[in-house]
Write an enzyme that holds these catalytic residues in place. Structure first.
Site, short mmCIF file in Angstrom:
data_model
loop_
_atom_site.label_atom_id
_atom_site.label_comp_id
_atom_site.label_asym_id
_atom_site.label_seq_id
_atom_site.Cartn_x
_atom_site.Cartn_y
_atom_site.Cartn_z
N GLY A 139 0.67 -1.60 -0.05
CA GLY A 139 0.14 0.32 0.28
C GLY A 139 0.69 1.48 -0.19
O GLY A 139 0.85 2.09 -0.45
N TYR A 174 -5.68 -17.53 4.16
CA TYR A 174 -5.05 -16.81 3.62
C TYR A 174 -5.93 -16.76 1.88
O TYR A 174 -6.09 -15.58 1.88
CB TYR A 174 -3.74 -16.26 3.78
CG TYR A 174 -3.13 -15.24 3.44
CD1 TYR A 174 -2.84 -13.52 3.01
CD2 TYR A 174 -2.20 -15.85 1.48
CE1 TYR A 174 -3.19 -13.09 2.46
CE2 TYR A 174 -2.40 -14.64 0.34
CZ TYR A 174 -2.14 -13.13 0.86
OH TYR A 174 -1.55 -12.29 0.09
N PRO A 234 -0.53 -10.81 -8.63
CA PRO A 234 0.90 -10.86 -8.08
C PRO A 234 0.69 -12.28 -8.16
O PRO A 234 0.39 -12.46 -7.29
CB PRO A 234 0.84 -9.71 -7.37
CG PRO A 234 0.11 -9.91 -6.65
CD PRO A 234 -1.05 -9.78 -7.59
#
Length: 329
Positions: free
Chosen positions: A21, A159, A186
């Site tokens: 981020g 996750y 990604p």
């Protein structure tokens, strides 16, 4: 040349002081955007590296609290785009032992961000996904359509599950609300500002951390399993281009440069200025998937830059890591 698409636009970045981020925040500010940087935890070492720009507004918000998210953003008259990088992650022990919490919290954060974007009619929504959504059984480079529509595979990894359901929810919101939602996928991301703590599950920070603490890098198995990596700044450039272009709702993001885990360890040791003898293998330990590669045809048709080589990216990552180690002393 960078596009002026982002100049003057207001972009909300969640997880804005995190690894990925913060690089979005930095690049958007450089392009003249107004950035709302939402964060939960303080990272003064990251904040010190961000530009002191008038267009940066820092907002401390727990995305698990929907009312707090609404209150923090209600005074902003217009938000043109949201880039969701906020996620709960951890090492493999955490991924497996707290899988329920991870799926729950990641999906609640995602739902709050998506509903904000829907209600505020935000034009562009980026939900950072992962190549982890693909089946581990794939032996050939996986295409974007080899996803949950074709292989919906259960896993005890919270996750990975959360990234799968991110994609499902994105599909449903596109269909029901007509939203423009992008889910870049990604491969393994690395670079400056990554989590170099002991709880990380990222292989490159783990290796650099071992070397810095005078330990050897231990490779499980024979180290022949291969992976690909993408430098964090290249990921940011690709995602911004993805939104500017608008052709692809999903996109594999990576490079063609595949490396064995053993060779990666030697490259990391070289970047850190350490002897190759600091790498050892433990053939009795279990290993992960032998190979995972992404089909990058769409990626290459989109981007107008050459991603960094792994060697160059590792050098920059090691330099940042050691600089911050010195700061901490």
């Amino acid at each position: 040349m960078a596009s002026d698409y982002w100049s003057g636009r207001t972009v909300l970045v969640t997880g804005g002081l995190g690894f990925v981020g913060s690089h979005f925040v930095e690049e958007l500010l450089d392009r003249g955007a107004e950035v709302l940087c939402l964060y939960r935890g303080e990272r003064p070492e990251v904040l010190a590296e961000l530009p002191a720009a008038q267009g940066l507004r820092l907002l401390r918000v727990d995305l698990l609290d929907h009312e707090a998210l609404l209150a923090a953003t209600e005074a902003v008259p217009r938000i043109d785009a949201v880039i969701n990088c906020a996620t709960l992650d951890g090492n493999m022990e955490f991924l497996l032992q707290q899988a329920g919490r991870m799926l729950d919290e990641n999906m609640r954060m995602l739902s709050h961000v998506l509903n904000l974007a829907r209600d505020r009619r935000i034009a562009d929504v980026v939900l950072l996904s992962s190549a982890e959504i693909y089946s581990y059984q794939s032996t050939s480079p996986v295409r974007e359509d080899d996803d949950h529509r074709r292989h919906m595979q259960y896993t005890p990894n919270g996750y990975r599950l959360s990234k799968m359901f991110t994609e499902v929810l994105a599909d449903l919101y596109r269909e029901q609300y007509g939203m423009k939602i992008y889910t870049p996928r990604p491969t393994n991301v690395y670079g400056p500002r990554d989590d170099f703590g002991t709880t990380t599950n990222h292989v490159i920070p783990n290796m650099l951390g071992k070397l810095a603490s005078e330990q050897d890098i231990e490779i499980w198995g024979d180290g022949s399993q291969t992976r690909t990596f993408i430098y964090v700044k290249d990921l940011v450039l690709a995602v911004l281009k993805m939104v500017e272009d608008g052709r692809f709702q999903t996109l594999n993001v990576g490079t063609e440069e595949s490396v064995s885990i053993l060779d990666l360890a030697h490259l990391v040791a070289e970047a850190a200025g350490c002897d190759a003898g600091r790498v050892r293998i433990d053939p009795d330990k279990p290993v992960g998937a032998s190979r995972r590669a992404l089909d990058l045809d769409a990626f290459h048709s989109l981007v107008d830059f050459a991603p960094r080589s792994l060697k160059d990216g590792l050098r920059e990552t090691a330099q940042w890591y050691h600089k911050n180690l010195q700061r901490a002393k």
